[in-house]
Design an enzyme around this catalytic site. Structure first.
Site, PDB file in Angstrom:
ATOM      1  N   TYR A 153       0.818  -1.202   0.000  1.00  0.00           N
ATOM      2  CA  TYR A 153       0.000   0.000   0.000  1.00  0.00           C
ATOM      3  C   TYR A 153       0.862   1.266   0.000  1.00  0.00           C
ATOM      4  O   TYR A 153       0.454   2.299  -0.531  1.00  0.00           O
ATOM      5  CB  TYR A 153      -0.919   0.014   1.229  1.00  0.00           C
ATOM      6  N   ASP A 174      -2.632 -18.404   2.863  1.00  0.00           N
ATOM      7  CA  ASP A 174      -3.614 -19.217   2.161  1.00  0.00           C
ATOM      8  C   ASP A 174      -4.256 -20.231   3.107  1.00  0.00           C
ATOM      9  O   ASP A 174      -5.476 -20.453   3.062  1.00  0.00           O
ATOM     10  CB  ASP A 174      -3.004 -19.902   0.938  1.00  0.00           C
ATOM     11  N   ASP A 226     -11.969  -8.766   5.900  1.00  0.00           N
ATOM     12  CA  ASP A 226     -13.214  -8.762   5.134  1.00  0.00           C
ATOM     13  C   ASP A 226     -13.813 -10.160   5.082  1.00  0.00           C
ATOM     14  O   ASP A 226     -15.038 -10.335   5.143  1.00  0.00           O
ATOM     15  CB  ASP A 226     -12.964  -8.250   3.708  1.00  0.00           C
ATOM     16  N   LYS A 253       3.584 -15.232   4.458  1.00  0.00           N
ATOM     17  CA  LYS A 253       3.801 -16.117   3.303  1.00  0.00           C
ATOM     18  C   LYS A 253       5.302 -16.338   3.173  1.00  0.00           C
ATOM     19  O   LYS A 253       5.924 -16.119   2.137  1.00  0.00           O
ATOM     20  CB  LYS A 253       3.211 -15.473   2.042  1.00  0.00           C
ATOM     21  N   ASP A 298      -6.059  -6.872   5.281  1.00  0.00           N
ATOM     22  CA  ASP A 298      -7.196  -6.295   4.568  1.00  0.00           C
ATOM     23  C   ASP A 298      -8.113  -7.404   4.060  1.00  0.00           C
ATOM     24  O   ASP A 298      -9.335  -7.363   4.218  1.00  0.00           O
ATOM     25  CB  ASP A 298      -6.665  -5.449   3.394  1.00  0.00           C
TER      26      ASP A 298
END
Length: 351
Positions: A135, A217, A245, A185, A241
């Site tokens: 970001y 994942d 959600d 990750k 993020d």
């Protein structure tokens, strides 16, 4: 005590209005200062985060934020788009730690995308780093060797950024059930390998917290397979993020999740922060009185607890929300028919 109220765009003003009604009903002697941000500010003043709005935020003890996003502004240069308001506030005010609690309120088990017996076990907190990752990394377009366009975004974290968010995660776990899951990750990304190394190092300061690591994942899969296993999850900006959600749909609706963005600044009452629902501006239903204000009302409760030191008032709001939901006063996002103001009225009645 002073709160900066930044309603923003779309349904932002509608849901923020209901949260303000709840705060005012408690008669806490809090001063409110409102300013436009996002697309509304761009249309009025030519910038999504005008200096005057930033000044209002800086001079307050906390910020209650609505939502930003306006289709009319989608083709503007990126630095003028509505979303730059929230990114700009996080950067200018050094709000690096995003707290996103997710739990299923009694009576909403059947509204989750998961089986009721699985959903009922959800009670977790996602701690998301806010100031790093793709970001805020270097980004742009360039021309490849074959002449085609190529976009790039650099993911990066330095050790200090990881260390400070790790401390937030461990302290949060100490105040809950003593379990912290760090999501990365590391099997693919060097950024994540640094993240994991630093988190392991910080863990030495918290022997009372059980630490585990999980690839993102797998974390996404476990969040729908067995969400009850999670207590506190700490992760980077991008992964946080996405996972937060996902968690919102596990509890029933994105209209139910509150959030706090905190930094290191302390006020006379608590930790300075920005509080907002995690949903967007929903321009398709703006102005129709259909939006669920619960996430914003719960964000106001978090504001009172963390930034103003008013835990009892926060408990009252959360209890009123729980009682309203249990009574079946539900917005359209939860299969009900109650409108924005009707939901606000029901919460006020139960205060």
């Amino acid at each position: 005590m002073k709160i900066a109220v930044l309603p923003g765009d779309g349904i932002g003003p509608e849901v923020t209005r209901e949260a303000i009604r709840v705060i005012e009903a408690l008669d806490l002697g809090i001063a409110l200062a409102e300013a436009p941000v996002g697309g509304a500010a761009y249309k009025a003043q030519g910038h999504p985060l005008p200096p005057a709005a930033l000044a209002v935020a800086e001079e307050s003890d906390a910020i209650l934020f609505g939502a930003v996003g306006d289709p009319d502004c989608d083709r503007l240069d990126r630095h003028l788009r509505p979303e730059q308001a929230i990114l700009g506030l996080r950067k200018a005010l050094t709000l690096f730690a995003n707290l996103r609690p997710a739990r299923v309120f009694k009576g909403l088990e059947d509204h989750s995308a998961l089986r009721p017996e699985v959903a009922s076990a959800i009670d977790l907190l996602i701690v998301r780093e806010l100031n790093g990752d793709v970001y805020f990394g270097e980004k742009g377009f360039r021309t490849a060797v074959d002449g085609s366009r190529e976009g790039y975004d650099v993911m990066s974290y330095n050790e200090g950024e990881v260390r400070r968010i790790a401390h937030v995660g461990f302290r949060a776990a100490q105040g809950r059930r003593g379990k912290l899951c760090s999501v990365d990750k590391a099997n693919v990304l060097e950024t994540s390998q640094l993240w994991r190394d630093v988190v392991i190092d910080v863990a030495r300061d918290y022997p009372d917290v059980a630490l585990e690591h999980m690839y993102v994942d797998n974390a996404a899969m476990q969040l729908v397979r067995n969400p009850g296993q999670f207590d506190v999850v700490v992760t980077g900006n991008l992964f946080g993020d996405i996972l937060s959600d996902q968690a919102s749909m596990c509890v029933g609706s994105i209209g139910m999740l509150a959030s706090a963005s905190l930094g290191e600044r302390q006020t006379a009452y608590g930790t300075y922060g920005l509080y907002e629902p995690i949903h967007g501006s929903a321009p398709d239903i703006a102005g129709k009185g259909l939006a669920n204000p619960m996430a914003t009302i719960l964000s106001a409760a978090m504001l009172l607890r963390h930034s103003l030191g008013l835990a009892d008032a926060a408990d009252r709001i959360e209890a009123a929300v729980a009682a309203t939901l249990e009574a079946g006063v539900l917005g359209r996002d939860l299969g009900g028919s109650a409108g924005t103001t009707e939901i606000g009225d029901a919460v006020l009645a139960r205060l």
